[in-house]
Enzyme design. Structure first.
Site, mmCIF file in Angstrom:
data_model
loop_
_atom_site.group_PDB
_atom_site.id
_atom_site.type_symbol
_atom_site.label_atom_id
_atom_site.label_comp_id
_atom_site.label_asym_id
_atom_site.label_seq_id
_atom_site.Cartn_x
_atom_site.Cartn_y
_atom_site.Cartn_z
ATOM 1 N N GLY A 247 0.665 -1.233 -0.056
ATOM 2 C CA GLY A 247 -0.068 -0.074 0.025
ATOM 3 C C GLY A 247 0.933 1.328 0.120
ATOM 4 N N GLU A 289 3.868 -6.579 1.712
ATOM 5 C CA GLU A 289 3.642 -7.039 0.175
ATOM 6 C C GLU A 289 3.541 -5.631 -0.444
ATOM 7 O OE1 GLU A 289 -0.177 -8.683 0.496
ATOM 8 O OE2 GLU A 289 0.484 -10.579 1.353
ATOM 9 N N PRO A 290 4.633 -4.869 -0.861
ATOM 10 C CA PRO A 290 4.607 -3.805 -1.655
ATOM 11 C C PRO A 290 4.416 -4.172 -3.097
ATOM 12 C CG PRO A 290 6.908 -4.391 -1.162
ATOM 13 C CD PRO A 290 5.956 -5.376 -0.216
ATOM 14 N N ARG A 329 -6.649 3.528 -15.533
ATOM 15 C CA ARG A 329 -6.590 4.156 -14.046
ATOM 16 C C ARG A 329 -7.420 5.443 -14.022
ATOM 17 N NH1 ARG A 329 -2.856 5.417 -11.182
ATOM 18 N NH2 ARG A 329 -3.852 4.544 -9.121
ATOM 19 N N CYS A 360 -13.270 4.505 -28.247
ATOM 20 C CA CYS A 360 -14.578 5.066 -28.410
ATOM 21 C C CYS A 360 -15.357 5.157 -27.013
ATOM 22 C CB CYS A 360 -15.607 3.988 -29.268
ATOM 23 S SG CYS A 360 -14.932 4.220 -31.058
ATOM 24 N N GLU A 361 -14.985 6.165 -26.104
ATOM 25 C CA GLU A 361 -15.350 6.321 -24.997
ATOM 26 C C GLU A 361 -14.907 7.649 -24.338
ATOM 27 O OE1 GLU A 361 -17.328 4.357 -22.084
ATOM 28 O OE2 GLU A 361 -16.492 2.951 -23.646
ATOM 29 N N TYR A 389 -0.238 -1.185 -12.274
ATOM 30 C CA TYR A 389 -1.508 -1.259 -12.499
ATOM 31 C C TYR A 389 -1.831 -0.862 -13.899
ATOM 32 C CZ TYR A 389 -1.726 -2.347 -7.622
ATOM 33 O OH TYR A 389 -1.644 -2.870 -6.135
HETATM 34 C C1 LIG Z 1 -3.457 -8.209 -0.419
HETATM 35 C C2 LIG Z 1 -2.541 -7.338 -1.239
HETATM 36 N N1 LIG Z 1 -1.434 -7.053 -0.978
HETATM 37 C C3 LIG Z 1 -0.599 -6.246 -1.662
HETATM 38 C C4 LIG Z 1 -1.084 -5.456 -2.596
HETATM 39 C C5 LIG Z 1 -0.293 -4.436 -2.957
HETATM 40 O O1 LIG Z 1 -0.495 -3.195 -2.620
HETATM 41 P P1 LIG Z 1 0.256 -1.881 -3.534
HETATM 42 O O2 LIG Z 1 0.472 -2.026 -4.929
HETATM 43 O O3 LIG Z 1 -0.595 -0.725 -3.054
HETATM 44 O O4 LIG Z 1 1.727 -1.764 -2.761
HETATM 45 C C6 LIG Z 1 -2.450 -5.246 -2.744
HETATM 46 C C7 LIG Z 1 -3.169 -4.408 -3.595
HETATM 47 O O5 LIG Z 1 -3.676 -3.391 -3.168
HETATM 48 C C8 LIG Z 1 -3.279 -6.458 -2.141
HETATM 49 O O6 LIG Z 1 -4.643 -6.458 -2.154
HETATM 50 N N1 LIG Z 2 -5.741 -1.133 -8.992
HETATM 51 C C1 LIG Z 2 -5.669 -0.214 -8.290
HETATM 52 C C2 LIG Z 2 -4.990 -0.673 -7.034
HETATM 53 C C3 LIG Z 2 -5.600 -1.820 -6.618
HETATM 54 C C4 LIG Z 2 -5.119 -2.605 -5.470
HETATM 55 C C5 LIG Z 2 -5.348 -4.080 -5.401
HETATM 56 N N2 LIG Z 2 -5.557 -4.606 -4.113
HETATM 57 C C6 LIG Z 2 -4.828 1.040 -8.701
HETATM 58 O O1 LIG Z 2 -4.378 1.066 -10.048
HETATM 59 O O2 LIG Z 2 -4.661 2.038 -8.081
#
Ligand SMILES: Cc1ncc(COP(=O)(O)O)c(C=O)c1O
Ligand SMILES: N[C@@H](CCCC[NH3+])C(=O)O
Length: 436
Positions: A247, A289-290, A329, A360-361, A389
């Site tokens: 996160g 879990e980055p 995004r 087309c959006e 992402y």
């Molecule tokens: C369970 C879990 N772990 C790790 C992540 C990775 O998060 P971030 O990409 O924000 O570090 C996510 C996505 O938000 C997630 O759902």
């Molecule tokens: N997909 C999202 C984050 C989702 C996180 C998944 N748990 C984004 O682009 O910001």
């Protein structure tokens, strides 16, 4: 535009990434093109490894959902991180790349029978179990396979992180995890301890993504350690592993203030150690879990400017050859990005434009209102911080082939995902006999 990783402006006034002139990359590989800066990606892995693993013995697992292909798996393994996968497809990719199964953590809120069987067969290190249905199913599948599954239970700590509501996951009303507050999480722990083929190791939570306040993490630790203490009191079982999810936020646009990984580690680990001392039990092994903070800044997308449409007094649109297909995004989260004209980086911005995609959006926009030097058709636009992402959420809307990805380093560029062709697009289509 903020220059990430090895980005610099070369003598020609062009944007350079990994020692490669981005105009040459666009010419050689075509656009849209995902450019992945190898050193930037590896440096972020190392920052995490140093801050968490070397400093505190914690485990860092890279969240594959942000960006995963075979080459990325290889780099993650070489950097000593584990891997978080959330589907059979991500698991298959990791195994195909030779990623050690015991360092794979299998997440997901609705893993299918087939996916669980595949993961048992591969002997992945950990099953991050999201709910009771999954726990029971996993136990019966493990029984059939004659194996025992190592399990970490995902719980919902009831924390509302300050981020976009679509990427917030720690609140009680969430599709992810077992709620602590109403007793469902404790019931699941007790059930896990009863089941013969489940080896319960610990707890997991993830409060959301693109987070800047480190206090959210210390607060999460407090809630999780209090629950771990309750688990000990009610079951006599120590929580050996505590996975705090990912996160950490990154810089996309002015105002975003990412916190250093070492501060994130210090705040988190201080809270863990304090709480372990307070509750008088051994500190659990910590996992983080980055995803975004490793892959995000390492990616840049190159586009070619096509149609330019000026609606006097209203808005000037620059249309590029990609858009929501390769980066959904903005359409999903109103995400904002910085960009530059890669061949005119030294020129002063002279006009306010908006960058449109080619789907087309009406919502297919990449950037609303950005100051750029005067653009012409054929210019290369570089959008920064697209490593996370983007490729992983890309789609084929309007039958647009998904872009290629190149890995750049020391002046060399290697293709790590080839561009989809029109033939790829029809390769799964079938015509029933009666329509021929
Ligand atoms: C369970 C879990 N772990 C790790 C992540 C990775 O998060 P971030 O990409 O924000 O570090 C996510 C996505 O938000 C997630 O759902
Ligand atoms: N997909 C999202 C984050 C989702 C996180 C998944 N748990 C984004 O682009 O910001």
């Amino acid at each position: 535009m903020k220059l990430n990783g090895t980005m610099r402006v070369n003598e020609k006034g062009h944007l350079e990434i990994g020692g490669c002139d981005s105009l040459d990359l666009a010419r050689e590989f075509g656009t849209p093109l995902y450019v992945l800066d190898e050193m930037c990606f590896r440096e972020s892995c190392r920052d995490y490894y140093h801050s968490f693993t070397q400093s505190y013995g914690a485990e860092v697992i890279y969240a594959g959902k942000t960006l995963l292909n075979l080459a990325v798996c290889r780099m993650v393994e070489e950097e000593g991180l584990g891997l978080d996968v959330v589907s059979g497809g991500e698991l298959f990719t990791a195994l195909k790349a030779g990623f050690p199964a015991e360092r794979i953590y299998f997440h997901g809120n609705n893993k299918s029978y087939a996916e669980l069987a595949m993961a048992l067969e591969a002997e992945v290190g950990f099953f991050m179990v999201d709910n009771l249905c999954e726990l029971e199913l996993l136990n019966s599948l493990a029984e059939k396979a004659g194996k025992k599954a190592t399990v970490i239970l995902r719980v919902t700590p009831g924390i509302e992180a300050h981020t976009h509501s679509y990427i917030r996951t720690g609140q009680i009303d969430s599709k992810f995890g077992l709620v602590i507050e109403n007793g469902q999480a404790m019931a699941a722990v007790k059930r896990a301890l009863e089941l013969k083929k489940i080896d319960f190791k610990g707890l997991h939570c993830h409060i959301g993504s693109q987070i800047f306040e480190l206090e959210s993490y210390s607060h999460t630790v407090e809630v999780m350690m209090a629950f771990a203490n309750k688990v000990f009191e009610e079951t006599g079982c120590h929580v050996k592993v505590l996975d705090l999810g990912g996160g950490l936020g990154v810089y996309y646009v002015e105002g975003d203030q990412p916190r250093p990984v070492k501060d994130y580690a210090a705040v988190t680990m201080k809270a863990v150690l304090e709480k372990a001392a307070e509750y008088n039990f051994p500190a659990p092994k910590i996992i983080v879990e980055p995803g975004r903070s490793i892959s995000g800044p390492a990616g840049t997308t190159l586009y070619t400017v096509g149609a330019i449409k000026d609606i006097p007094g209203i808005r000037k649109y620059l249309a590029v050859d990609g858009g929501m297909g390769d980066n959904p995004r903005l359409a999903l989260y109103q995400a904002r990005y910085e960009a530059c004209l890669a061949g005119k980086v030294k020129q002063q911005p002279s006009e306010l434009v908006s960058v449109a995609g080619k789907c087309c959006e009406s919502g297919d926009m990449l950037i609303w209102d950005i100051e750029l030097p005067s653009a012409e058709t054929g210019d290369i636009l570089a959008v920064s911080c697209t490593g996370a992402y983007n490729y992983s959420m890309a789609m084929n809307y309007n039958r647009l082939p998904r872009p290629a990805m190149v890995l750049v380093r020391g002046g060399g560029a290697e293709l790590i995902t080839r561009r989809e062709s029109y033939e790829d697009l029809v390769s799964h289509d079938l015509i029933p006999e009666r329509l021929r």
